[in-house]
Design an enzyme around this catalytic site. Structure first.
Site, PDB file in Angstrom:
ATOM      1  N   ILE A  29      50.206  14.654  73.927  1.00  0.00           N
ATOM      2  CA  ILE A  29      49.875  13.232  74.072  1.00  0.00           C
ATOM      3  C   ILE A  29      51.090  12.347  73.860  1.00  0.00           C
ATOM      4  O   ILE A  29      51.188  11.265  74.432  1.00  0.00           O
ATOM      5  CB  ILE A  29      48.703  12.832  73.152  1.00  0.00           C
ATOM      6  CG1 ILE A  29      48.117  11.485  73.615  1.00  0.00           C
ATOM      7  CG2 ILE A  29      49.123  12.825  71.688  1.00  0.00           C
ATOM      8  CD1 ILE A  29      46.773  11.170  73.044  1.00  0.00           C
ATOM      9  N   ASN A  47      44.477   8.241  59.959  1.00  0.00           N
ATOM     10  CA  ASN A  47      43.737   8.101  58.714  1.00  0.00           C
ATOM     11  C   ASN A  47      43.672   6.606  58.378  1.00  0.00           C
ATOM     12  O   ASN A  47      44.354   5.792  59.002  1.00  0.00           O
ATOM     13  CB  ASN A  47      44.387   8.919  57.581  1.00  0.00           C
ATOM     14  CG  ASN A  47      45.837   8.548  57.365  1.00  0.00           C
ATOM     15  OD1 ASN A  47      46.170   7.392  57.133  1.00  0.00           O
ATOM     16  ND2 ASN A  47      46.713   9.536  57.458  1.00  0.00           N
ATOM     17  N   GLY A  51      48.663  17.267  62.461  1.00  0.00           N
ATOM     18  CA  GLY A  51      48.084  17.279  63.796  1.00  0.00           C
ATOM     19  C   GLY A  51      48.626  16.184  64.702  1.00  0.00           C
ATOM     20  O   GLY A  51      49.821  15.898  64.723  1.00  0.00           O
ATOM     21  N   VAL A  52      47.725  15.559  65.445  1.00  0.00           N
ATOM     22  CA  VAL A  52      48.095  14.505  66.397  1.00  0.00           C
ATOM     23  C   VAL A  52      48.802  13.356  65.686  1.00  0.00           C
ATOM     24  O   VAL A  52      49.828  12.851  66.152  1.00  0.00           O
ATOM     25  CB  VAL A  52      46.843  13.985  67.143  1.00  0.00           C
ATOM     26  CG1 VAL A  52      47.160  12.750  67.967  1.00  0.00           C
ATOM     27  CG2 VAL A  52      46.257  15.064  68.032  1.00  0.00           C
ATOM     28  N   ASP A  53      48.270  12.942  64.559  1.00  0.00           N
ATOM     29  CA  ASP A  53      48.838  11.818  63.809  1.00  0.00           C
ATOM     30  C   ASP A  53      50.295  12.084  63.447  1.00  0.00           C
ATOM     31  O   ASP A  53      51.177  11.255  63.690  1.00  0.00           O
ATOM     32  CB  ASP A  53      47.991  11.584  62.551  1.00  0.00           C
ATOM     33  CG  ASP A  53      48.332  10.296  61.807  1.00  0.00           C
ATOM     34  OD1 ASP A  53      48.950   9.398  62.401  1.00  0.00           O
ATOM     35  OD2 ASP A  53      47.948  10.203  60.630  1.00  0.00           O
ATOM     36  N   SER A  92      38.997  13.069  65.482  1.00  0.00           N
ATOM     37  CA  SER A  92      38.266  13.618  64.337  1.00  0.00           C
ATOM     38  C   SER A  92      38.104  15.136  64.334  1.00  0.00           C
ATOM     39  O   SER A  92      37.545  15.683  63.389  1.00  0.00           O
ATOM     40  CB  SER A  92      36.879  12.975  64.166  1.00  0.00           C
ATOM     41  OG  SER A  92      36.999  11.669  63.667  1.00  0.00           O
ATOM     42  N   THR A  93      38.575  15.837  65.351  1.00  0.00           N
ATOM     43  CA  THR A  93      38.316  17.283  65.420  1.00  0.00           C
ATOM     44  C   THR A  93      39.395  18.134  64.754  1.00  0.00           C
ATOM     45  O   THR A  93      39.235  19.341  64.667  1.00  0.00           O
ATOM     46  CB  THR A  93      38.132  17.750  66.872  1.00  0.00           C
ATOM     47  OG1 THR A  93      39.330  17.497  67.603  1.00  0.00           O
ATOM     48  CG2 THR A  93      36.964  17.051  67.532  1.00  0.00           C
ATOM     49  N   GLY A  94      40.436  17.513  64.254  1.00  0.00           N
ATOM     50  CA  GLY A  94      41.475  18.253  63.541  1.00  0.00           C
ATOM     51  C   GLY A  94      41.172  18.277  62.059  1.00  0.00           C
ATOM     52  O   GLY A  94      40.182  18.858  61.607  1.00  0.00           O
TER      53      GLY A  94
END
Length: 192
Positions: free
Chosen positions: A17, A30, A38-40, A127-129
């Site tokens: 991404i 968060n 993860g993505v964050d 929310s899936t991580g």
């Protein structure tokens, strides 16, 4: 894989991404907007220190973001112009309003994109991580929410950019059910 709802193209793709050339990428953030895992974490690392500074300024002004809320910042060194930081729900078994909160998170991102006049936005699987929401349960919520909000969003393109092959397969199955093509054996989704 893609579908068209109104004037909006909804695409599924595998990839990173942080490399998307869109108006905004959505960060599964968060509530304190600090880069986590993860993505964050990947978005914060790729964007550079200006993203962390912008996030600190937002939290200093507004406080921690509640679940279901989103805020936009400049994107730092990313190809995108904006990062929309979205706080999705933590999975607690599904009986504490998680589906409604997840839908609200996607809706708020699309509302913010419309307010900013954006045309192309890329979403991760929110929310899936680290928040533990099962992807098989999150994907239909995400797809239905985006389908229902696409026409009013003013967006030309909404991407779901999924890093893991298994997440792509889960979202592909959800898209087939939630947004079937005419000829897929099911009637097309009604316009919102």
């Amino acid at each position: 894989m893609e579908r068209v709802v109104g004037n909006t193209r909804i695409r599924l793709m595998r990839g990173d991404i942080t490399a998307q050339d869109v108006d905004a990428i959505v960060n599964a953030a968060n509530s304190h907007l600090v880069g986590g895992g993860g993505v964050d974490g990947a978005i914060h690392r790729a964007a550079g220190p200006t993203l962390a500074e912008a996030c600190k300024a937002v939290v200093a002004e507004r406080g921690a973001l509640p679940t279901g809320e989103a805020v936009a910042t400049p994107a730092g060194q990313l190809r995108a112009r904006h990062v929309i930081h979205a706080v999705g729900p933590v999975w607690r078994g599904g009986s504490r309003g998680e589906p409604e909160l997840l839908a609200r998170t996607y809706q708020r991102c699309l509302e913010l994109a419309r307010e900013l006049g954006l045309k192309r936005v890329a979403f991760p699987s929110i929310s899936t991580g680290a928040f533990g929401y099962p992807a098989a349960l999150a994907a239909p919520v995400a797809m239905a929410t985006v389908r229902d909000a696409a026409a009013a969003s003013g967006l030309e393109e909404i991407r779901f950019v999924l890093f893991k092959p298994e997440d792509y397969q889960i979202y592909q199955a959800a898209m087939t059910v939630v947004m079937p093509r005419t000829g897929d054996g099911m009637p097309p989704s009604p316009p919102p």
